[in-house]
Write an enzyme that holds these catalytic residues in place. Structure first.
Site, PDB file in Angstrom:
ATOM      1  N   ASP A 168      -8.760  -7.948  -4.807  1.00  0.00           N
ATOM      2  CA  ASP A 168      -7.453  -8.121  -5.419  1.00  0.00           C
ATOM      3  C   ASP A 168      -6.443  -7.556  -4.420  1.00  0.00           C
ATOM      4  O   ASP A 168      -6.818  -6.889  -3.450  1.00  0.00           O
ATOM      5  CB  ASP A 168      -7.415  -7.359  -6.756  1.00  0.00           C
ATOM      6  CG  ASP A 168      -6.038  -7.325  -7.383  1.00  0.00           C
ATOM      7  OD1 ASP A 168      -5.348  -8.363  -7.359  1.00  0.00           O
ATOM      8  OD2 ASP A 168      -5.639  -6.257  -7.880  1.00  0.00           O
ATOM      9  N   ASP A 182      -2.540  -6.443  -5.268  1.00  0.00           N
ATOM     10  CA  ASP A 182      -1.652  -5.424  -5.829  1.00  0.00           C
ATOM     11  C   ASP A 182      -2.448  -4.271  -6.431  1.00  0.00           C
ATOM     12  O   ASP A 182      -3.369  -4.485  -7.226  1.00  0.00           O
ATOM     13  CB  ASP A 182      -0.753  -6.038  -6.904  1.00  0.00           C
ATOM     14  CG  ASP A 182       0.227  -7.038  -6.326  1.00  0.00           C
ATOM     15  OD1 ASP A 182       0.652  -6.867  -5.181  1.00  0.00           O
ATOM     16  OD2 ASP A 182       0.562  -8.017  -7.033  1.00  0.00           O
ATOM     17  N   ASP A 238       5.299  -7.531  -6.602  1.00  0.00           N
ATOM     18  CA  ASP A 238       6.423  -8.142  -7.316  1.00  0.00           C
ATOM     19  C   ASP A 238       7.412  -7.071  -7.773  1.00  0.00           C
ATOM     20  O   ASP A 238       8.620  -7.170  -7.524  1.00  0.00           O
ATOM     21  CB  ASP A 238       5.919  -8.927  -8.529  1.00  0.00           C
ATOM     22  CG  ASP A 238       5.155 -10.183  -8.142  1.00  0.00           C
ATOM     23  OD1 ASP A 238       5.288 -10.633  -6.990  1.00  0.00           O
ATOM     24  OD2 ASP A 238       4.424 -10.716  -9.000  1.00  0.00           O
ATOM     25  N   ASP A 292      -2.691 -12.509  -7.952  1.00  0.00           N
ATOM     26  CA  ASP A 292      -1.667 -13.171  -8.761  1.00  0.00           C
ATOM     27  C   ASP A 292      -0.267 -12.878  -8.227  1.00  0.00           C
ATOM     28  O   ASP A 292       0.709 -13.036  -8.953  1.00  0.00           O
ATOM     29  CB  ASP A 292      -1.789 -12.718 -10.228  1.00  0.00           C
ATOM     30  CG  ASP A 292      -1.065 -13.665 -11.189  1.00  0.00           C
ATOM     31  OD1 ASP A 292      -0.645 -14.748 -10.735  1.00  0.00           O
ATOM     32  OD2 ASP A 292      -0.901 -13.308 -12.368  1.00  0.00           O
ATOM     33  N   ASP A 333      -8.148  -4.069  -9.971  1.00  0.00           N
ATOM     34  CA  ASP A 333      -7.634  -3.026 -10.861  1.00  0.00           C
ATOM     35  C   ASP A 333      -7.099  -3.556 -12.185  1.00  0.00           C
ATOM     36  O   ASP A 333      -7.105  -2.848 -13.187  1.00  0.00           O
ATOM     37  CB  ASP A 333      -6.501  -2.256 -10.163  1.00  0.00           C
ATOM     38  CG  ASP A 333      -5.243  -3.111 -10.058  1.00  0.00           C
ATOM     39  OD1 ASP A 333      -4.325  -2.933 -10.879  1.00  0.00           O
ATOM     40  OD2 ASP A 333      -5.182  -3.985  -9.186  1.00  0.00           O
TER      41      ASP A 333
END
Length: 269
Positions: free
Chosen positions: A9, A11, A20, A95, A175
């Site tokens: 992942d 972030d 973001d 994402d 996470d």
């Protein structure tokens, strides 16, 4: 060894914050973001925020400079470089969006360590505004997973990687809530590394019977590096032992087969 796929992942896993939120906060748009958050999906909201920032006079260069100073634990980059040097196939499933990821990974000097980045598309239009699109067009072709946000199912991406890579073992690091679904796709031979006290870790602990992979939690970049490299070395040792056993079996079978052959007949004169 090329028999290991390591999926990160981004972030709060590679970097220590949500990219973001970091951009929105650093460019002074937090209040508007919070105001709009209840009204639309996150991915759509980020595209809207890029429009608002552009209207306020913020440039792509402003966004890039913010991204280049994103917080990251000092052991994350060495961990990624070491895993890559050991021959692992490294990938990202995030994402966030491709502009944020590419900018940060290139700045950190680790973009070339990754064979694939799976994230929401993004591009800079003719007016200099960043546009962010969903990974999945959920209005036309929804992915149908009720564990994941409408724009991306990380579990489906993991399944696609598994289908392509066959028997390669996987280590998955994440996470967030969206990292729980891919954790459920892993096999008994795989490993999942959720960040301790984060949503994925909580969900895995509450649903241990659903998770087939071995779970190794981590707290910071130093622990991530130690555990990840330890797992890679363990897998490599196990695979080396299996190859050694297979070779011995092959030699034994070969000797047995040759021993069973009749002696060669004498050559007639």
């Amino acid at each position: 060894m090329a028999g290991i796929v390591v999926v990160f992942d981004f972030d709060k896993t590679i970097i220590d914050v949500d990219s973001d939120n970091w951009v929105v906060d650093e460019l002074g748009a937090t209040d508007l973001f919070n105001q709009l958050l209840p009204t639309m999906p996150w991915n759509s909201l980020m595209n809207r925020m890029m429009k608002e920032l552009h209207t306020q006079g913020k440039t792509i260069q402003d966004i890039e400079e913010v991204l280049k100073r994103v917080p990251i634990h000092p052991r994350i980059v060495p961990a990624i470089k070491s895993a890559h040097a050991l021959g692992c196939d490294l990938r990202v499933i995030s994402d966030a969006n491709v502009f944020f990821l590419e900018t940060i990974l290139k700045h950190l000097g680790i973009r070339d360590c990754f064979s694939e980045i799976n994230t929401n598309p993004g591009y800079v239009d003719g007016e200099g505004r960043l546009r962010i699109l969903p990974y999945v067009d959920f209005q036309k072709s929804p992915h149908g997973c009720n564990l994941c946000p409408p724009n991306m199912c990380k579990g489906m991406i993991v399944e696609r990687i598994q289908a392509k890579e066959g028997k390669k073992r996987m280590i998955y690091l994440g996470d967030g809530i969206g990292d729980f679904c891919p954790s459920l796709k892993l096999s008994e031979a795989d490993f999942v590394m959720p960040r301790k006290d984060f949503p994925a870790w909580n969900l895995i602990n509450k649903n241990r019977t659903l998770v087939k992979a071995t779970v190794h939690e981590w707290t910071n970049g130093q622990e991530l590096e130690h555990i990840l490299l330890q797992l890679i070395n363990t897998i490599n040792m196990e695979e080396s032992q299996l190859l050694s056993v297979d070779y011995c079996k092959l030699v034994t079978m070969s000797k047995a087969a040759h021993g069973a052959l009749p002696q060669a007949l004498p050559v007639p004169y």
